[in-house]
Design an enzyme around this catalytic site. Structure first.
Site, short mmCIF file in Angstrom:
data_model
loop_
_atom_site.label_atom_id
_atom_site.label_comp_id
_atom_site.label_asym_id
_atom_site.label_seq_id
_atom_site.Cartn_x
_atom_site.Cartn_y
_atom_site.Cartn_z
N ARG A 223 90.60 84.24 69.72
CA ARG A 223 89.45 85.49 69.47
C ARG A 223 89.92 86.61 69.04
O ARG A 223 91.20 86.96 69.06
CB ARG A 223 88.55 85.79 70.86
CG ARG A 223 87.60 84.78 71.26
CD ARG A 223 86.33 84.57 70.52
NE ARG A 223 85.21 83.56 71.00
CZ ARG A 223 85.16 82.19 70.46
NH1 ARG A 223 85.71 81.90 69.53
NH2 ARG A 223 84.14 81.52 71.08
N HIS A 271 86.32 82.64 60.45
CA HIS A 271 85.78 82.03 61.61
C HIS A 271 85.14 80.69 61.54
O HIS A 271 84.14 80.52 61.85
CB HIS A 271 84.90 83.05 62.44
CG HIS A 271 84.95 82.80 64.15
ND1 HIS A 271 84.60 83.61 64.79
CD2 HIS A 271 85.10 81.42 64.59
CE1 HIS A 271 84.58 83.09 66.14
NE2 HIS A 271 84.90 81.59 65.91
C1 GLV Z 1 83.87 79.05 67.98
O1 GLV Z 1 84.54 79.99 67.97
C2 GLV Z 1 83.88 78.32 69.41
O2 GLV Z 1 84.02 78.87 70.40
O3 GLV Z 1 83.58 77.23 69.34
#
Ligand code: GLV
Length: 308
Positions: A223, A271
């Protein structure tokens, strides 16, 4: 008893198809369908906006639509309602692909060659064989484990670090705070696949970078909150860190003025490293609903005190 899919609407029809084919006994609703909130026992959602127990008074289980569950505000989810993280083969396969790509970008200095191409520079550099590089994976959960086998097939030496100890064939494993520095000293390329918790927030910082071999590479697919971005920029500018592959950021979308966009030693993506695939996701959820109905413990239930 009904199930509500309340995540990415563009994928709802694929979830519906799997439920129709494999669990016709479980009434399926997606967020756009007219439904009675009081009938919802099982919910798939990416993050809770507002108190879920108030909105769905007979909720029995909340399934995260993704691997991480840090996006759930604890106050929005009553402690007695189990929270389950997403573990499904497509998510693991996508992460394995991305991490291999990221490791290879660093290993073969493809980040440097992208900059060379932009500058019209023809400058081949020597190749370091994969078996002379050690890739270290921080976080040996479902995703951390999934990236090891393909990295091994590429020939890399492997190390892994986890909060609790793990024994994995062909991987030098380290556990807990006391073994962290010994692990870091081995990592020519460090991959972060930790869950984001109060303990791991900000762990990719100047102190950690200083414990890696000079010029090490970083792949952050955990993250944005794991990384102290200013520390990474400083380490990249000094060459202490040789390159970074980043998929997650403190602020998403990454602000236009952020230095990462144009940094010659950064390769970044929005992301997208991996995503839950509807077929595998729906099957994992159906299997867990069946376990719950049979009074068996849920698989991949989040320990709320631990945060993952
Ligand atoms: C994406 O970031 C997830 O947690 O699947």
């Amino acid at each position: 008893m009904a199930f509500l899919y309340h995540a990415d609407p563009s994928r709802a029809h694929r979830w519906r198809e799997v439920f129709a084919a494999e669990a016709p006994d479980i009434p399926f609703f997606s967020a756009g369908d007219r439904h009675d909130p009081a009938a919802i026992r099982y919910l798939v959602i990416w993050e809770a906006e507002g108190n879920l127990a108030e909105r769905y008074p007979d909720l029995e289980v909340v399934f995260s639509a993704g691997a991480g569950t840090d996006q759930f505000t604890p106050a929005h989810l009553p402690p007695e309602v189990p929270l389950v993280r997403m573990v499904e083969p497509g998510l693991a396969a996508g992460m394995a692909e991305y991490v291999c790509a990221g490791v290879l970008l660093l290993h073969r200095d493809l980040i440097g060659y992208i900059a060379d191409q932009r500058n019209g520079r023809w400058n081949p550099r020597p190749i370091v064989p994969a078996e002379q590089r050690c890739v270290g994976v921080m976080g040996l959960g479902a995703l951390g484990m999934a990236v090891l086998a393909p990295l091994k097939a590429l020939g890399f030496r492997l190390a892994g670090w986890n909060r609790s100890s793990r024994s994995i064939e062909g991987v030098e494993t380290y556990a807990g705070a006391q073994e962290r520095d010994a692990f870091l000293a081995r990592c020519d390329i460090l991959v972060c696949l930790l869950p984001l918790t109060p303990e791991t927030r900000g762990c990719l910082n100047a102190d950690l970078f200083a414990r890696l071999p000079e010029g090490a590479g970083i792949v952050n697919v955990g993250r944005g909150g794991h990384l102290v971005e200013a520390d990474l920029l400083a380490a990249l500018d000094r060459g202490r860190i040789g390159g970074a592959v980043l998929d997650v950021f403190a602020q998403e979308p990454l602000p236009q003025e952020h230095r990462f966009w144009h940094h010659p030693r950064v390769f970044l993506t929005p992301h997208m490293a991996s995503m839950t695939q509807p077929e595998g996701g729906a099957r994992a959820v159906i299997a867990n609903i069946r376990r719950h109905r049979a009074g068996e413990p849920l698989l991949n239930r989040v320990d709320r005190s631990r945060g993952y």
